[in-house]
Design a protein around this motif. Sequence first.
Motif, PDB file in Angstrom:
ATOM      1  N   GLU A 149       9.869 -54.581  -6.226  1.00 15.05           N
ATOM      2  CA  GLU A 149      10.294 -55.200  -7.488  1.00 15.05           C
ATOM      3  C   GLU A 149      10.323 -54.212  -8.656  1.00 15.05           C
ATOM      4  O   GLU A 149      10.872 -54.515  -9.712  1.00 15.05           O
ATOM      5  CB  GLU A 149       9.417 -56.411  -7.831  1.00 15.05           C
ATOM      6  CG  GLU A 149       7.957 -56.094  -8.138  1.00 15.05           C
ATOM      7  CD  GLU A 149       7.062 -55.993  -6.906  1.00 15.05           C
ATOM      8  OE1 GLU A 149       5.847 -55.823  -7.089  1.00 15.05           O
ATOM      9  OE2 GLU A 149       7.555 -56.076  -5.760  1.00 15.05           O
ATOM     10  N   GLN A 150       9.771 -53.021  -8.474  1.00 12.13           N
ATOM     11  CA  GLN A 150       9.778 -52.005  -9.533  1.00 12.13           C
ATOM     12  C   GLN A 150      10.783 -50.876  -9.277  1.00 12.13           C
ATOM     13  O   GLN A 150      10.979 -50.018 -10.130  1.00 12.13           O
ATOM     14  CB  GLN A 150       8.377 -51.422  -9.699  1.00 12.13           C
ATOM     15  CG  GLN A 150       7.369 -52.419 -10.224  1.00 12.13           C
ATOM     16  CD  GLN A 150       5.981 -51.816 -10.360  1.00 12.13           C
ATOM     17  OE1 GLN A 150       5.793 -50.612 -10.214  1.00 12.13           O
ATOM     18  NE2 GLN A 150       5.005 -52.658 -10.647  1.00 12.13           N
ATOM     19  N   LEU A 151      11.402 -50.889  -8.108  1.00  9.52           N
ATOM     20  CA  LEU A 151      12.320 -49.804  -7.752  1.00  9.52           C
ATOM     21  C   LEU A 151      13.506 -49.681  -8.705  1.00  9.52           C
ATOM     22  O   LEU A 151      13.842 -48.578  -9.145  1.00  9.52           O
ATOM     23  CB  LEU A 151      12.844 -49.982  -6.329  1.00  9.52           C
ATOM     24  CG  LEU A 151      11.930 -49.523  -5.213  1.00  9.52           C
ATOM     25  CD1 LEU A 151      12.550 -49.863  -3.862  1.00  9.52           C
ATOM     26  CD2 LEU A 151      11.645 -48.041  -5.315  1.00  9.52           C
ATOM     27  N   GLU A 202      16.590 -35.973  -6.345  1.00 11.76           N
ATOM     28  CA  GLU A 202      16.338 -36.446  -4.984  1.00 11.76           C
ATOM     29  C   GLU A 202      14.844 -36.446  -4.661  1.00 11.76           C
ATOM     30  O   GLU A 202      14.330 -37.401  -4.062  1.00 11.76           O
ATOM     31  CB  GLU A 202      17.085 -35.573  -3.982  1.00 11.76           C
ATOM     32  CG  GLU A 202      16.895 -36.015  -2.545  1.00 11.76           C
ATOM     33  CD  GLU A 202      17.635 -35.136  -1.557  1.00 11.76           C
ATOM     34  OE1 GLU A 202      17.403 -35.330  -0.350  1.00 11.76           O
ATOM     35  OE2 GLU A 202      18.429 -34.282  -1.962  1.00 11.76           O
ATOM     36  N   ALA A 203      14.139 -35.408  -5.061  1.00 13.28           N
ATOM     37  CA  ALA A 203      12.698 -35.343  -4.798  1.00 13.28           C
ATOM     38  C   ALA A 203      11.961 -36.460  -5.539  1.00 13.28           C
ATOM     39  O   ALA A 203      11.073 -37.105  -4.986  1.00 13.28           O
ATOM     40  CB  ALA A 203      12.145 -33.974  -5.196  1.00 13.28           C
ATOM     41  N   ILE A 204      12.353 -36.706  -6.787  1.00 13.10           N
ATOM     42  CA  ILE A 204      11.722 -37.792  -7.551  1.00 13.10           C
ATOM     43  C   ILE A 204      12.012 -39.130  -6.880  1.00 13.10           C
ATOM     44  O   ILE A 204      11.100 -39.952  -6.689  1.00 13.10           O
ATOM     45  CB  ILE A 204      12.207 -37.790  -9.017  1.00 13.10           C
ATOM     46  CG1 ILE A 204      11.739 -36.522  -9.743  1.00 13.10           C
ATOM     47  CG2 ILE A 204      11.699 -39.043  -9.741  1.00 13.10           C
ATOM     48  CD1 ILE A 204      12.374 -36.324 -11.124  1.00 13.10           C
ATOM     49  N   TRP A 205      13.265 -39.356  -6.528  1.00 16.58           N
ATOM     50  CA  TRP A 205      13.633 -40.613  -5.875  1.00 16.58           C
ATOM     51  C   TRP A 205      12.834 -40.818  -4.595  1.00 16.58           C
ATOM     52  O   TRP A 205      12.346 -41.920  -4.330  1.00 16.58           O
ATOM     53  CB  TRP A 205      15.130 -40.590  -5.532  1.00 16.58           C
ATOM     54  CG  TRP A 205      16.033 -41.091  -6.603  1.00 16.58           C
ATOM     55  CD1 TRP A 205      16.095 -40.664  -7.892  1.00 16.58           C
ATOM     56  CD2 TRP A 205      17.014 -42.114  -6.473  1.00 16.58           C
ATOM     57  NE1 TRP A 205      17.080 -41.351  -8.562  1.00 16.58           N
ATOM     58  CE2 TRP A 205      17.661 -42.240  -7.718  1.00 16.58           C
ATOM     59  CE3 TRP A 205      17.426 -42.915  -5.420  1.00 16.58           C
ATOM     60  CZ2 TRP A 205      18.682 -43.155  -7.943  1.00 16.58           C
ATOM     61  CZ3 TRP A 205      18.457 -43.821  -5.641  1.00 16.58           C
ATOM     62  CH2 TRP A 205      19.062 -43.938  -6.886  1.00 16.58           C
ATOM     63  N   THR A 206      12.708 -39.785  -3.795  1.00 16.50           N
ATOM     64  CA  THR A 206      11.981 -39.894  -2.531  1.00 16.50           C
ATOM     65  C   THR A 206      10.551 -40.372  -2.764  1.00 16.50           C
ATOM     66  O   THR A 206      10.064 -41.266  -2.061  1.00 16.50           O
ATOM     67  CB  THR A 206      11.983 -38.534  -1.796  1.00 16.50           C
ATOM     68  OG1 THR A 206      13.336 -38.186  -1.503  1.00 16.50           O
ATOM     69  CG2 THR A 206      11.182 -38.596  -0.509  1.00 16.50           C
ATOM     70  N   HIS A 207       9.893 -39.801  -3.745  1.00 17.43           N
ATOM     71  CA  HIS A 207       8.511 -40.190  -4.041  1.00 17.43           C
ATOM     72  C   HIS A 207       8.428 -41.616  -4.572  1.00 17.43           C
ATOM     73  O   HIS A 207       7.514 -42.362  -4.201  1.00 17.43           O
ATOM     74  CB  HIS A 207       7.876 -39.205  -5.023  1.00 17.43           C
ATOM     75  CG  HIS A 207       7.453 -37.932  -4.362  1.00 17.43           C
ATOM     76  ND1 HIS A 207       6.138 -37.620  -4.129  1.00 17.43           N
ATOM     77  CD2 HIS A 207       8.172 -36.914  -3.852  1.00 17.43           C
ATOM     78  CE1 HIS A 207       6.067 -36.452  -3.519  1.00 17.43           C
ATOM     79  NE2 HIS A 207       7.301 -36.011  -3.336  1.00 17.43           N
ATOM     80  N   ILE A 208       9.361 -41.995  -5.408  1.00 18.31           N
ATOM     81  CA  ILE A 208       9.345 -43.350  -5.958  1.00 18.31           C
ATOM     82  C   ILE A 208       9.595 -44.373  -4.855  1.00 18.31           C
ATOM     83  O   ILE A 208       8.869 -45.365  -4.742  1.00 18.31           O
ATOM     84  CB  ILE A 208      10.374 -43.498  -7.100  1.00 18.31           C
ATOM     85  CG1 ILE A 208       9.914 -42.694  -8.320  1.00 18.31           C
ATOM     86  CG2 ILE A 208      10.575 -44.973  -7.461  1.00 18.31           C
ATOM     87  CD1 ILE A 208      10.947 -42.629  -9.433  1.00 18.31           C
ATOM     88  N   VAL A 209      10.619 -44.151  -4.047  1.00 19.09           N
ATOM     89  CA  VAL A 209      10.972 -45.108  -2.995  1.00 19.09           C
ATOM     90  C   VAL A 209       9.830 -45.262  -1.998  1.00 19.09           C
ATOM     91  O   VAL A 209       9.557 -46.362  -1.508  1.00 19.09           O
ATOM     92  CB  VAL A 209      12.283 -44.686  -2.297  1.00 19.09           C
ATOM     93  CG1 VAL A 209      12.530 -45.478  -1.027  1.00 19.09           C
ATOM     94  CG2 VAL A 209      13.452 -44.836  -3.257  1.00 19.09           C
TER      95      VAL A 209
END
Length: 152
Positions: free
Chosen positions: A104-106, A91-98
């Motif tokens: 287009e890279q998500l 979840e923490a990784i996803w939050t930073h990525i989003v």
Amino acid sequence: MDLIQFLEAESEQIVTEATESLTRSNLARYNEAGPRVSRERLAELFRMTVAGIRDRDLSLINEYMGQVAHDRYHAGYAIREVQIAINVLEEAIWTHIVRTAPPEQLAEALGLVSTTLGAAKDALARGYVSLACEGKAPSLDLSALFEGKTSG
């Protein structure tokens, strides 16, 4: 955005956020271990995740999670506690990525993270089941899963 460079640059913040989430989860064995140990464990899982994505090779994270399964099982951790630890990191990784990645890279970035941590969860589960087959499994209670509960 280069995913590996991004994850490495954000690593401290991601691990900090995951550690805080794990502490808020109020899990008995992780509470006993304390936040320093939890942080170290999450940092190692994060390093394994980044390595798996970078190398496009899941063998190291699978091997690592097999050892984690052995260690946590014999220390009396419920499988759900360890799964929650993986989930808070994801979840923490996803939050930073989003928050950062161009739209287009998500899909690729989230797919790589999910695939890697999904393999980790699978290796953990296989390890626990294997250990449970060797004898009585006091830490392997899957009843909540089949009752549709997500916690408790």
